[in-house]
Design a protein around this motif. Structure first.
Motif, PDB file in Angstrom:
ATOM      1  N   LEU A 275     -33.180  -1.131  19.384  1.00 36.96           N
ATOM      2  CA  LEU A 275     -32.359  -0.087  20.336  1.00 36.96           C
ATOM      3  C   LEU A 275     -32.729   1.254  20.346  1.00 36.96           C
ATOM      4  O   LEU A 275     -31.703   1.236  19.504  1.00 36.96           O
ATOM      5  N   GLU A 276     -33.515   1.845  20.623  1.00 34.19           N
ATOM      6  CA  GLU A 276     -33.222   3.643  20.413  1.00 34.19           C
ATOM      7  C   GLU A 276     -32.363   4.287  21.550  1.00 34.19           C
ATOM      8  O   GLU A 276     -32.121   3.690  22.788  1.00 34.19           O
ATOM      9  N   ASP A 277     -31.718   5.135  21.341  1.00 32.39           N
ATOM     10  CA  ASP A 277     -31.313   5.757  22.562  1.00 32.39           C
ATOM     11  C   ASP A 277     -30.426   5.612  22.488  1.00 32.39           C
ATOM     12  O   ASP A 277     -29.790   5.354  24.103  1.00 32.39           O
ATOM     13  N   LEU A 278     -29.173   4.791  22.108  1.00 28.47           N
ATOM     14  CA  LEU A 278     -28.419   4.155  22.563  1.00 28.47           C
ATOM     15  C   LEU A 278     -27.042   5.070  23.139  1.00 28.47           C
ATOM     16  O   LEU A 278     -25.724   5.234  24.191  1.00 28.47           O
ATOM     17  N   HIS A 279     -27.130   6.981  23.032  1.00 26.71           N
ATOM     18  CA  HIS A 279     -25.847   7.673  23.598  1.00 26.71           C
ATOM     19  C   HIS A 279     -26.572   7.419  24.730  1.00 26.71           C
ATOM     20  O   HIS A 279     -25.404   8.059  25.503  1.00 26.71           O
ATOM     21  N   TRP A 280     -27.747   6.905  25.513  1.00 24.84           N
ATOM     22  CA  TRP A 280     -27.702   7.331  26.842  1.00 24.84           C
ATOM     23  C   TRP A 280     -27.306   5.599  27.950  1.00 24.84           C
ATOM     24  O   TRP A 280     -28.117   5.487  28.737  1.00 24.84           O
ATOM     25  N   ALA A 281     -27.068   4.832  26.837  1.00 21.27           N
ATOM     26  CA  ALA A 281     -27.386   2.961  27.632  1.00 21.27           C
ATOM     27  C   ALA A 281     -25.768   3.152  28.196  1.00 21.27           C
ATOM     28  O   ALA A 281     -24.451   3.897  27.572  1.00 21.27           O
ATOM     29  N   ASP A 282     -25.576   1.764  28.499  1.00 24.84           N
ATOM     30  CA  ASP A 282     -24.591   2.035  29.994  1.00 24.84           C
ATOM     31  C   ASP A 282     -23.811   0.597  29.379  1.00 24.84           C
ATOM     32  O   ASP A 282     -24.524   0.739  27.992  1.00 24.84           O
ATOM     33  N   GLU A 283     -22.361   0.859  30.206  1.00 27.51           N
ATOM     34  CA  GLU A 283     -21.715  -0.190  29.131  1.00 27.51           C
ATOM     35  C   GLU A 283     -22.213  -1.528  28.852  1.00 27.51           C
ATOM     36  O   GLU A 283     -21.214  -2.099  28.272  1.00 27.51           O
ATOM     37  N   SER A 284     -22.523  -2.069  30.930  1.00 28.77           N
ATOM     38  CA  SER A 284     -23.269  -3.335  30.163  1.00 28.77           C
ATOM     39  C   SER A 284     -24.236  -3.603  28.885  1.00 28.77           C
ATOM     40  O   SER A 284     -24.335  -4.591  28.996  1.00 28.77           O
ATOM     41  N   THR A 285     -25.440  -2.874  29.046  1.00 31.99           N
ATOM     42  CA  THR A 285     -25.793  -2.472  27.388  1.00 31.99           C
ATOM     43  C   THR A 285     -24.882  -2.896  26.499  1.00 31.99           C
ATOM     44  O   THR A 285     -25.370  -3.552  25.964  1.00 31.99           O
ATOM     45  N   ILE A 286     -23.968  -2.066  26.319  1.00 31.35           N
ATOM     46  CA  ILE A 286     -23.202  -1.884  25.288  1.00 31.35           C
ATOM     47  C   ILE A 286     -22.225  -3.717  24.686  1.00 31.35           C
ATOM     48  O   ILE A 286     -22.390  -4.520  24.131  1.00 31.35           O
TER      49      ILE A 286
ATOM     50  N   VAL B 276     -30.733  -6.942  14.638  1.00 32.08           N
ATOM     51  CA  VAL B 276     -30.751  -5.467  15.961  1.00 32.08           C
ATOM     52  C   VAL B 276     -30.523  -4.147  14.999  1.00 32.08           C
ATOM     53  O   VAL B 276     -29.324  -3.574  13.882  1.00 32.08           O
ATOM     54  N   VAL B 277     -31.065  -3.158  15.141  1.00 28.53           N
ATOM     55  CA  VAL B 277     -31.120  -1.400  14.613  1.00 28.53           C
ATOM     56  C   VAL B 277     -31.123  -1.283  15.933  1.00 28.53           C
ATOM     57  O   VAL B 277     -32.178  -1.034  16.802  1.00 28.53           O
ATOM     58  N   GLY B 278     -29.406  -0.205  16.027  1.00 32.20           N
ATOM     59  CA  GLY B 278     -29.661   0.584  17.256  1.00 32.20           C
ATOM     60  C   GLY B 278     -29.723   2.287  16.671  1.00 32.20           C
ATOM     61  O   GLY B 278     -29.011   2.321  15.912  1.00 32.20           O
ATOM     62  N   THR B 279     -29.917   2.907  16.858  1.00 35.12           N
ATOM     63  CA  THR B 279     -29.850   3.727  17.289  1.00 35.12           C
ATOM     64  C   THR B 279     -29.836   5.550  18.184  1.00 35.12           C
ATOM     65  O   THR B 279     -29.400   4.715  19.743  1.00 35.12           O
ATOM     66  N   TYR B 280     -29.264   5.873  18.089  1.00 35.02           N
ATOM     67  CA  TYR B 280     -28.365   7.168  18.359  1.00 35.02           C
ATOM     68  C   TYR B 280     -28.199   8.239  17.968  1.00 35.02           C
ATOM     69  O   TYR B 280     -28.158   8.622  17.121  1.00 35.02           O
ATOM     70  N   ARG B 281     -27.691   9.192  18.458  1.00 33.73           N
ATOM     71  CA  ARG B 281     -27.398  10.598  17.959  1.00 33.73           C
ATOM     72  C   ARG B 281     -25.986  10.397  18.786  1.00 33.73           C
ATOM     73  O   ARG B 281     -25.554  10.856  19.561  1.00 33.73           O
ATOM     74  N   ALA B 282     -25.402  11.026  17.260  1.00 35.10           N
ATOM     75  CA  ALA B 282     -24.225  10.914  17.336  1.00 35.10           C
ATOM     76  C   ALA B 282     -23.494  12.297  18.382  1.00 35.10           C
ATOM     77  O   ALA B 282     -22.499  12.562  19.349  1.00 35.10           O
ATOM     78  N   ASP B 283     -24.050  13.514  17.906  1.00 34.41           N
ATOM     79  CA  ASP B 283     -23.292  14.670  18.446  1.00 34.41           C
ATOM     80  C   ASP B 283     -23.735  14.204  20.460  1.00 34.41           C
ATOM     81  O   ASP B 283     -23.110  15.002  20.832  1.00 34.41           O
ATOM     82  N   GLU B 284     -24.885  13.827  20.841  1.00 37.28           N
ATOM     83  CA  GLU B 284     -24.623  13.404  22.123  1.00 37.28           C
ATOM     84  C   GLU B 284     -23.949  12.241  22.287  1.00 37.28           C
ATOM     85  O   GLU B 284     -23.643  12.604  23.991  1.00 37.28           O
ATOM     86  N   LEU B 285     -22.979  11.000  21.425  1.00 38.60           N
ATOM     87  CA  LEU B 285     -22.703  10.288  22.104  1.00 38.60           C
ATOM     88  C   LEU B 285     -21.189  11.113  22.395  1.00 38.60           C
ATOM     89  O   LEU B 285     -20.519  10.897  23.751  1.00 38.60           O
ATOM     90  N   LYS B 286     -20.797  12.233  21.875  1.00 42.70           N
ATOM     91  CA  LYS B 286     -19.702  12.706  22.551  1.00 42.70           C
ATOM     92  C   LYS B 286     -19.764  13.745  23.779  1.00 42.70           C
ATOM     93  O   LYS B 286     -18.438  14.109  24.459  1.00 42.70           O
ATOM     94  N   THR B 287     -20.883  14.312  23.864  1.00 45.26           N
ATOM     95  CA  THR B 287     -21.168  14.750  25.095  1.00 45.26           C
ATOM     96  C   THR B 287     -21.840  13.998  27.040  1.00 45.26           C
ATOM     97  O   THR B 287     -21.125  14.709  27.608  1.00 45.26           O
ATOM     98  N   VAL B 288     -21.812  13.252  26.217  1.00 41.35           N
ATOM     99  CA  VAL B 288     -22.497  12.143  27.225  1.00 41.35           C
ATOM    100  C   VAL B 288     -21.150  11.198  28.045  1.00 41.35           C
ATOM    101  O   VAL B 288     -20.990  11.774  28.974  1.00 41.35           O
ATOM    102  N   VAL B 289     -19.955  10.715  27.440  1.00 42.03           N
ATOM    103  CA  VAL B 289     -18.297   9.958  27.622  1.00 42.03           C
ATOM    104  C   VAL B 289     -17.559  10.571  26.462  1.00 42.03           C
ATOM    105  O   VAL B 289     -18.054  10.671  25.419  1.00 42.03           O
ATOM    106  N   PRO B 290     -16.427  10.539  26.809  1.00 41.10           N
ATOM    107  CA  PRO B 290     -14.997  11.838  25.728  1.00 41.10           C
ATOM    108  C   PRO B 290     -15.289  10.236  24.824  1.00 41.10           C
ATOM    109  O   PRO B 290     -15.213  10.222  23.454  1.00 41.10           O
ATOM    110  N   GLU B 291     -15.531   9.268  25.091  1.00 41.23           N
ATOM    111  CA  GLU B 291     -15.161   7.965  24.463  1.00 41.23           C
ATOM    112  C   GLU B 291     -16.195   6.756  24.671  1.00 41.23           C
ATOM    113  O   GLU B 291     -15.776   5.514  25.702  1.00 41.23           O
TER     114      GLU B 291
END
Length: 182
Positions: A78-89, A106-121
């Motif tokens: 699962l790539e780019d999980l920083h863009w995933a919606d709550e249902s996917t998570i 399961v291997v999930g990728t995400y950009r930690a710096d993007e995670l904080k800019t998409v949604v605060p928590e």
């Protein structure tokens, strides 16, 4: 083999999730039922607001994934999980909590710096903490490549080629050592 039996497999294992797994599948299944090809009634996609129905759909999706992993180990990426919606998570969390004795990674990728800019928590942070607490998750943080790391990576990737130092310097200046951009 799974693809060959997919229609009957999905109707039997995950009737509520068919429309989610394969878009427009509900209409195809309904047409097949009308034509007398299927005996089980195709169900409409699950309502987003019904938590019980959502749990049932997650269970069915898990069954599909676990069934697919019976023939051979399954790697789900699962790539780019920083863009995933709550249902996917939520689905990811459900799969991880349900996979005891499964041949699944399961291997999930995400950009930690993007995670904080998409949604605060971001919901992924909560799920990652919870899964880590139960030993179901391991985070591997990939850092930036320095000059030696970049040279080693390019050399391993292209063992028959030799690259001038100027090229490696140019590549690092253009990508800042970010492996995604290299």
């Amino acid at each position: 083999r799974l693809a060959k039996n997919a229609r009957n497999f999905l109707v039997e294992i995950a009737p509520d999730a068919v429309g989610v797994i394969i878009p427009l599948a509900g209409l195809v299944l309904k047409a097949a039922q009308v034509a007398g090809k299927l005996t089980q009634e195709a169900k409409p996609p699950v309502s987003k607001g019904d938590p019980h129905a959502r749990r049932m759909m997650f269970e069915q999706l898990c069954r599909v994934i676990f069934q697919a992993s019976q023939d051979a180990p399954l790697l789900l990426v699962l790539e780019d999980l920083h863009w995933a919606d709550e249902s996917t998570i939520e689905l990811l969390f459900h799969i991880a909590r349900s996979w005891t004795n499964q041949r699944l990674m399961v291997v999930g990728t995400y950009r930690a710096d993007e995670l904080k800019t998409v949604v605060p928590e971001h919901p992924l942070l909560r799920v990652e903490r919870e899964l880590t607490r139960y030993g179901l998750c391991r985070r591997l943080a990939l850092g930036w490549l320095d000059e030696n790391g970049l040279k080693e990576w390019v050399t391993r990737l292209y063992p028959k080629n030799s690259f001038p130092t100027a090229f490696l310097g140019w590549l690092r200046s253009r990508t800042e050592g970010n492996a995604l951009f290299v």
